[in-house]
Design an enzyme around this catalytic site. Structure first.
Site, PDB file in Angstrom:
ATOM      1  CE1 TYR A  36       5.865  10.840   5.753  1.00 28.95           C
ATOM      2  CE2 TYR A  36       5.222  12.470   7.385  1.00 28.95           C
ATOM      3  CZ  TYR A  36       4.906  11.645   6.308  1.00 28.95           C
ATOM      4  OH  TYR A  36       3.647  11.640   5.811  1.00 28.95           O
ATOM      5  CD  GLU A  56       9.253  11.860   2.898  1.00 32.43           C
ATOM      6  OE1 GLU A  56       9.781  11.969   4.023  1.00 32.43           O
ATOM      7  OE2 GLU A  56       8.152  12.348   2.580  1.00 32.43           O
ATOM      8  CG  ASP A  87       4.356 -11.204  -8.307  1.00 29.21           C
ATOM      9  OD1 ASP A  87       4.587 -11.577  -7.135  1.00 29.21           O
ATOM     10  OD2 ASP A  87       3.389 -10.492  -8.619  1.00 29.21           O
ATOM     11  CB  THR A 112       3.383  -9.665  -0.520  1.00 31.35           C
ATOM     12  OG1 THR A 112       3.103 -11.022  -0.858  1.00 31.35           O
ATOM     13  CG2 THR A 112       2.646  -8.750  -1.455  1.00 31.35           C
ATOM     14  CE  LYS A 119      -0.232 -12.701  -1.283  1.00 33.18           C
ATOM     15  NZ  LYS A 119       0.380 -11.514  -1.853  1.00 33.18           N
ATOM     16  NE  ARG A 154      -2.244  -6.921   4.341  1.00 30.91           N
ATOM     17  CZ  ARG A 154      -2.770  -8.135   4.142  1.00 30.91           C
ATOM     18  NH1 ARG A 154      -2.992  -8.949   5.153  1.00 30.91           N
ATOM     19  NH2 ARG A 154      -3.062  -8.540   2.939  1.00 30.91           N
TER      20      ARG A 154
HETATM   21  N1  DSN Z   1      -4.652 -10.869  -2.932  1.00 31.53           N
HETATM   22  C1  DSN Z   1      -3.576 -11.835  -3.083  1.00 31.53           C
HETATM   23  C2  DSN Z   1      -4.063 -13.226  -3.096  1.00 31.53           C
HETATM   24  O1  DSN Z   1      -4.956 -13.514  -2.346  1.00 31.53           O
HETATM   25  O2  DSN Z   1      -3.534 -14.060  -3.814  1.00 31.53           O
HETATM   26  C3  DSN Z   1      -2.728 -11.542  -4.243  1.00 31.53           C
HETATM   27  O3  DSN Z   1      -2.078 -10.357  -4.029  1.00 31.53           O
END
Ligand code: DSN
Length: 417
Positions: free
Chosen positions: A52, A54, A198, A224, A227, A233
């Site tokens: 942990y 924090e 974003d 994120t 991707k 993740r």
């Molecule tokens: N779930 C994602 C996507 O597939 O585009 C977006 O966060």
């Protein structure tokens, strides 16, 4: 304590092995997914998960955090260098939490957000009425122009003038064209709004210099990390130094407790990988592959939203070829042939989000496994043949075998086999 997973839980090993086979033998075309490297996954499953921590480096609420500080500081410094930003918070567990933290930091409930509507390509957190964003804030939505199916900056300026948002979100999950961040900045300035970029889908493309860079223009950037960026993740928030404190406070203690240091370590590994020269080559190839796939699908008679792609994804409008075939049915037929896509609304879709008239395709995963333009022709032809013969199980089985043969030439995770 020291037994192997296979000894403790053979059921989980068996399920994982089955998905490894699926990931190896399928053409994975969901544009938001990727194969993370072995190094990223090793970091992610490390002992760093046991702690942990924090707080933030140098100011933790628990003792014993000196190495957690090292890990988090490394991730922050690498992200700052990679994206050329002043401040980074690497703690958000996922993209939705990152966006939630930004709204929490910059807005009061009831303030107006101008964001892309979900059915035109935006994300749930950009103001969908089924999401906290649509419930807590006053949402003004933008979409694409009905003729060009592209974002029309004059229309964005008009909407901004009309609604006077406190924050404008530029970004999408299903938009195949570039964002001109400089133009978005001008509009935000004209109405005194914050600009949030974003970049969850396009973070890798930006780091690889094949998409315009939001860093000079946006007040805050969320992404994120799993991707096109090809990490574990997770998510992060980047911002100008002046917003650093409120962003950090919004993440912890505002929304989250203990950060996941094992995934933060894996993010640090991914940022290191993304700063290597071959990452730029990879990102350029994602775009080349997307263009080649789009071109062949168009030759095969499909209509793509906006006529093609500039990035890693495309939206196929099924109504142009098969009036009665929904996106949901098409995605299921393609899965029969080992081709994994997702159903997706197209702009001005007459069908509902659970049915849709489109499918969304992307090239990050097949590019990670080494496929190039020649293979994109085969992929497009497999898609076409499957949809043409969707009622013929035997033909779908034959295509499935061809898909497996193609995939076998581009192995993934050989160390696991
Ligand atoms: N779930 C994602 C996507 O597939 O585009 C977006 O966060």
């Amino acid at each position: 304590m020291n037994k192997l997973l296979g000894e403790v839980d053979p059921q989980i090993v068996e399920i994982t092995a089955k998905d490894l086979t699926r990931q190896q033998d399928s053409l994975m075309l969901i544009p938001s997914e990727n194969y993370a490297s072995r190094a990223v996954m090793e970091a992610q499953s490390s002992i760093l998960a046991n702690k942990y921590a924090e707080g933030y480096p140098g100011e933790r609420y628990y003792n014993g955090c000196q190495f957690m500080d090292d890990v988090e500081s490394l991730a922050i410094e690498r992200a700052k260098a990679l994206f050329g930003v002043e401040h980074v918070n690497v703690q958000p567990h996922a993209g939705s939490q990152a966006n939630m933290a930004v709204y929490h930091a910059m807005l009061e409930p009831g303030d107006t957000i101008l964001g892309m509507s979900l059915d035109q390509g935006g994300h749930l957190t950009h103001g969908a009425n089924v999401n906290f964003s649509g419930n807590l804030y006053n949402i003004a939505a933008y979409g694409v122009n009905a003729d060009t199916e592209r974002i029309d900056m004059e229309e964005i300026a008009r909407l901004a003038e009309q609604h006077r948002p406190k924050l404008i979100v530029v970004g999408a999950t299903a938009y195949p064209r570039h964002f001109d961040f400089a133009a978005w900045r001008q509009i935000a300035d004209a109405v005194g709004a914050y600009l949030l970029a974003d970049i969850a889908h396009i973070a890798g493309l930006i780091a690889g210099d094949v998409h315009p860079d939001p860093a000079p223009y946006a007040d805050v950037i969320t992404t994120t990390t799993h991707k096109t960026l090809r990490g574990p993740r997770g998510a992060m928030i980047m911002c100008r130094a002046e917003y650093a404190d409120k962003i950090d406070r919004a993440v912890f203690p505002g929304l989250q407790g203990g950060p996941f240091l094992h995934t933060i370590a894996a993010r640090a590994v991914a940022f290191k990988e993304a700063s290597e020269p071959d990452f730029k080559t990879y990102q350029a190839q994602i775009v080349k592959n997307a263009k080649a796939l789009a071109e062949r699908l168009i030759e095969n008679g499909f209509r793509l939203v906006s006529g093609g792609t500039d990035n890693h994804l495309m939206l196929m409008d099924l109504t142009s070829k098969y009036e009665k075939l929904s996106g949901r049915q098409a995605a299921d037929h393609l899965e029969d042939a080992g081709i994994i896509v997702n159903k997706n609304t197209i702009p001005f879709d007459k069908r509902k989000p659970r049915t849709t008239s489109g499918i969304r395709l992307g090239t990050p995963m097949i590019t990670t496994r080494g496929m190039k333009e020649d293979e994109m022709v085969s992929v497009a032809d497999f898609i076409t043949e499957t949809l043409e013969n969707r009622q013929k199980a035997s033909i779908k089985r034959q295509i499935r075998e061809k898909v497996k043969e193609l995939c076998a030439q581009f192995p993934i995770y050989e160390y696991l086999e």
